[in-house]
Design a protein around this motif. Sequence first.
Motif, short mmCIF file in Angstrom:
data_model
loop_
_atom_site.label_atom_id
_atom_site.label_comp_id
_atom_site.label_asym_id
_atom_site.label_seq_id
_atom_site.Cartn_x
_atom_site.Cartn_y
_atom_site.Cartn_z
N PRO A 50 0.84 -1.20 0.00
CA PRO A 50 0.00 0.00 0.00
C PRO A 50 0.87 1.25 0.00
O PRO A 50 1.90 1.31 0.67
CB PRO A 50 -0.80 -0.13 1.30
N ALA A 51 0.48 2.27 -0.76
CA ALA A 51 1.27 3.50 -0.88
C ALA A 51 0.34 4.70 -0.88
O ALA A 51 -0.84 4.60 -1.22
CB ALA A 51 2.13 3.48 -2.14
N GLN A 52 0.90 5.85 -0.52
CA GLN A 52 0.13 7.08 -0.48
C GLN A 52 1.08 8.25 -0.68
O GLN A 52 2.22 8.24 -0.18
CB GLN A 52 -0.59 7.21 0.88
N THR A 53 0.64 9.26 -1.41
CA THR A 53 1.47 10.45 -1.55
C THR A 53 1.43 11.24 -0.24
O THR A 53 0.45 11.17 0.52
CB THR A 53 0.99 11.35 -2.69
N VAL A 54 2.48 12.00 0.00
CA VAL A 54 2.54 12.80 1.22
C VAL A 54 1.42 13.84 1.24
O VAL A 54 0.81 14.10 2.29
CB VAL A 54 3.93 13.47 1.34
N GLY A 55 1.11 14.41 0.07
CA GLY A 55 0.03 15.38 0.02
C GLY A 55 -1.29 14.80 0.46
O GLY A 55 -2.03 15.41 1.25
N ASP A 56 -1.61 13.61 -0.02
CA ASP A 56 -2.86 12.96 0.37
C ASP A 56 -2.83 12.54 1.84
O ASP A 56 -3.85 12.66 2.55
CB ASP A 56 -3.12 11.75 -0.52
N PHE A 57 -1.69 12.05 2.29
CA PHE A 57 -1.57 11.62 3.68
C PHE A 57 -1.80 12.79 4.63
O PHE A 57 -2.54 12.67 5.62
CB PHE A 57 -0.19 11.00 3.91
N LEU A 58 -1.19 13.93 4.34
CA LEU A 58 -1.37 15.10 5.20
C LEU A 58 -2.80 15.63 5.14
O LEU A 58 -3.32 16.16 6.13
CB LEU A 58 -0.38 16.19 4.81
N ALA A 59 -3.43 15.49 3.98
CA ALA A 59 -4.81 15.98 3.83
C ALA A 59 -5.85 15.00 4.36
O ALA A 59 -7.03 15.34 4.45
CB ALA A 59 -5.09 16.27 2.35
N GLY A 60 -5.43 13.78 4.71
CA GLY A 60 -6.35 12.79 5.23
C GLY A 60 -7.26 12.17 4.20
O GLY A 60 -8.39 11.77 4.52
N ASP A 80 -3.72 5.23 15.38
CA ASP A 80 -3.96 6.66 15.25
C ASP A 80 -2.79 7.49 15.76
O ASP A 80 -2.46 8.53 15.18
CB ASP A 80 -5.24 7.06 16.00
N TYR A 81 -2.16 7.03 16.87
CA TYR A 81 -1.08 7.84 17.42
C TYR A 81 0.14 7.87 16.49
O TYR A 81 0.90 8.84 16.48
CB TYR A 81 -0.68 7.33 18.81
N VAL A 82 0.31 6.82 15.68
CA VAL A 82 1.40 6.81 14.70
C VAL A 82 1.08 7.78 13.56
O VAL A 82 1.92 8.59 13.15
CB VAL A 82 1.64 5.39 14.17
N THR A 83 -0.14 7.69 13.05
CA THR A 83 -0.55 8.58 11.96
C THR A 83 -0.44 10.03 12.38
O THR A 83 0.10 10.88 11.64
CB THR A 83 -1.99 8.26 11.54
N ALA A 84 -0.94 10.35 13.57
CA ALA A 84 -0.91 11.74 14.05
C ALA A 84 0.52 12.23 14.20
O ALA A 84 0.84 13.38 13.84
CB ALA A 84 -1.66 11.85 15.37
N ALA A 85 1.40 11.39 14.73
CA ALA A 85 2.78 11.79 14.95
C ALA A 85 3.49 12.07 13.62
O ALA A 85 4.20 13.06 13.47
CB ALA A 85 3.53 10.72 15.75
N ILE A 86 3.30 11.20 12.64
CA ILE A 86 3.98 11.39 11.35
C ILE A 86 3.41 12.60 10.62
O ILE A 86 4.15 13.35 9.97
CB ILE A 86 3.88 10.11 10.50
N ARG A 87 2.11 12.82 10.75
CA ARG A 87 1.53 14.03 10.12
C ARG A 87 2.10 15.31 10.74
O ARG A 87 2.26 16.32 10.06
CB ARG A 87 0.01 14.00 10.26
N GLU A 88 2.42 15.28 12.00
CA GLU A 88 3.04 16.44 12.63
C GLU A 88 4.51 16.57 12.23
O GLU A 88 5.03 17.68 12.05
CB GLU A 88 2.93 16.34 14.15
N ALA A 89 5.18 15.43 12.07
CA ALA A 89 6.62 15.45 11.83
C ALA A 89 6.98 15.88 10.41
O ALA A 89 7.99 16.56 10.19
CB ALA A 89 7.22 14.08 12.11
N LEU A 90 6.19 15.49 9.41
CA LEU A 90 6.57 15.75 8.02
C LEU A 90 6.77 17.24 7.73
O LEU A 90 7.78 17.62 7.11
CB LEU A 90 5.55 15.13 7.07
N PRO A 91 5.86 18.14 8.14
CA PRO A 91 6.13 19.57 7.92
C PRO A 91 7.37 20.06 8.67
O PRO A 91 8.08 20.94 8.17
CB PRO A 91 4.85 20.25 8.43
N ALA A 92 7.62 19.48 9.85
CA ALA A 92 8.83 19.86 10.59
C ALA A 92 10.07 19.42 9.83
O ALA A 92 11.07 20.16 9.77
CB ALA A 92 8.79 19.25 11.99
N PHE A 93 10.04 18.24 9.25
CA PHE A 93 11.18 17.77 8.45
C PHE A 93 11.37 18.64 7.21
O PHE A 93 12.49 18.86 6.75
CB PHE A 93 10.97 16.31 8.04
N ASP A 94 10.25 19.13 6.67
CA ASP A 94 10.32 19.99 5.48
C ASP A 94 11.06 21.29 5.78
O ASP A 94 11.68 21.88 4.89
CB ASP A 94 8.91 20.29 4.97
#
Length: 545
Positions: free
Chosen positions: A412-422, A450-464
Amino acid sequence: MLRLTELKLPLDHAPEALREAVLARLGIPGSDLLDLHVFRRGYDARRKSAIHLIYTVDLTLRDEAALLRRFAADPHVNPSPDMRYRFVGHAPSGFARRPVVIGAGPCGLLAGLLLAQMGFRPIILERGKVVRERTKDTWGLWRRGVLHPESNVQFGEGGAGTFSDGKLYSQIKDPQHHGRKVLEEFVRAGAPEEILTVSKPHIGTFRLVTMVESMRETIESLGGEYRFGSRVTDLLIDTAPDGTRAMRGVMLADGGVIEADHVVLAVGHSARDTFDLLARRGVYIEAKPFSIGFRIEHPQGMIDRCRFGDFAGNRTLGAADYKLVHHCGNGRSVYSFCMCPGGTVVAATSEPGRVVTNGMSQYSRAERNANAAIVVGITPDDYPGGPLAGIDLQRRLEEAAFHAGGGDYRAPAQTVGDFLAGRPSTGLGEVIPSYKPGVTPTDLAAFMPDYVTAAIREALPAFDRQIRGYARPDAVMTGVETRTSSPVRVKRGADGHSLNTRGLFPAGEGAGYAGGILSAGVDGIKTAEAVARSLLGVEAAPRAA
């Protein structure tokens, strides 16, 4: 011999500039410098407009004592440490108590090599196949979606590290310089000599294959014995009236028995049936923290430009890597793991009906994408239920990924844009995923906690904010990454024996004592030393030449 550290030179310096810099730094004439050897070379890319190489050099001087006195207050001028390896002992002639090593990954390989070099003629049991046959089976999953449960990325000669970036650096404490012994043995087996000097050495899969074969030949020439296709299905343990437990041998899947009172357990982090066996036989084992998440891919050129600026593509620097961490508001930590410059995302499952991702690079690191795991640390509090509860969680996530990918080992795969947009992904962008047998666009959050999804959604903009473009909408995430490290620890005492089973020596990544090729190799050496001391009746740790 003296060691001079933190010697900084421009990236494009002339060959003779290093010697000139040493003379200038020490204020000595050229006639006083008798020899110069580069011990380590790294780089400082904090200022992309002025990247420098950083050298550590070993020097032979005409009057070293006088220079040491003159630089007594300088932390960068010191005597060179003695890094020569010294065996703890050697088997006497006719010694018949052959130790057994279970597993032929980096830990088992180095443990077997050291035991062979000390004359103990180890028997090495590997459930999988020789490395070249194993490579064919592994490509069978990647190209045709055909899984061989005993011959894949996880099982077979060379272990999981064979199909990786081949990184040979670690942050472990290594006061006895065992890591140097590992690297020197790899060079003897055919690795490029540069791994002894560059700050972040790597080899890549193709070179690892030939090295593993060469080291096997060395072990066999010293009296060691390999037995492939030999899966251990039981441990033979004697229990004394006082409750003391001791190893007496192992039973194999074909019903054969090998008697041994010294057994190295170097099975890797995916030997789930072995962990179950340990629990059933009462060997002390406990759940430990590990991490879960996804693989993320970006164009390698983008990472190069972000890290090196105008120096992107420089041959000395090579493909750029990165290391990221973010501490989230929910108390979780998200970090990059096993970053593979110029590599590919690979299918790494060892069980039918499950999908697992990992990363791999060749020595050239020339593929179009960079990839890394983006994972969230979890603890036994997240998966209560006993020592094997972490394995149960891994399996649930891997099964969910298998079905989300289409039930044929696509991931399974997902683009970062879609992942951040839910929102689920229905297609992909310019970043072409490298995972084989292929990917299925979907919603990764549908089966991840859910706690994994929420954490990665917060981290990706910080990594950017650290690497511009890291959260670009068409970057691709592929699931799942569950085997970052072993979910269990098979605890041992200071003497190397299992806490409650004498003669069993838990070692390496599977036992919870390593994380990567180099640290696993170092732990293999330490375990071989513990076995040798026990076999020879040496309680302390003298280091005889």
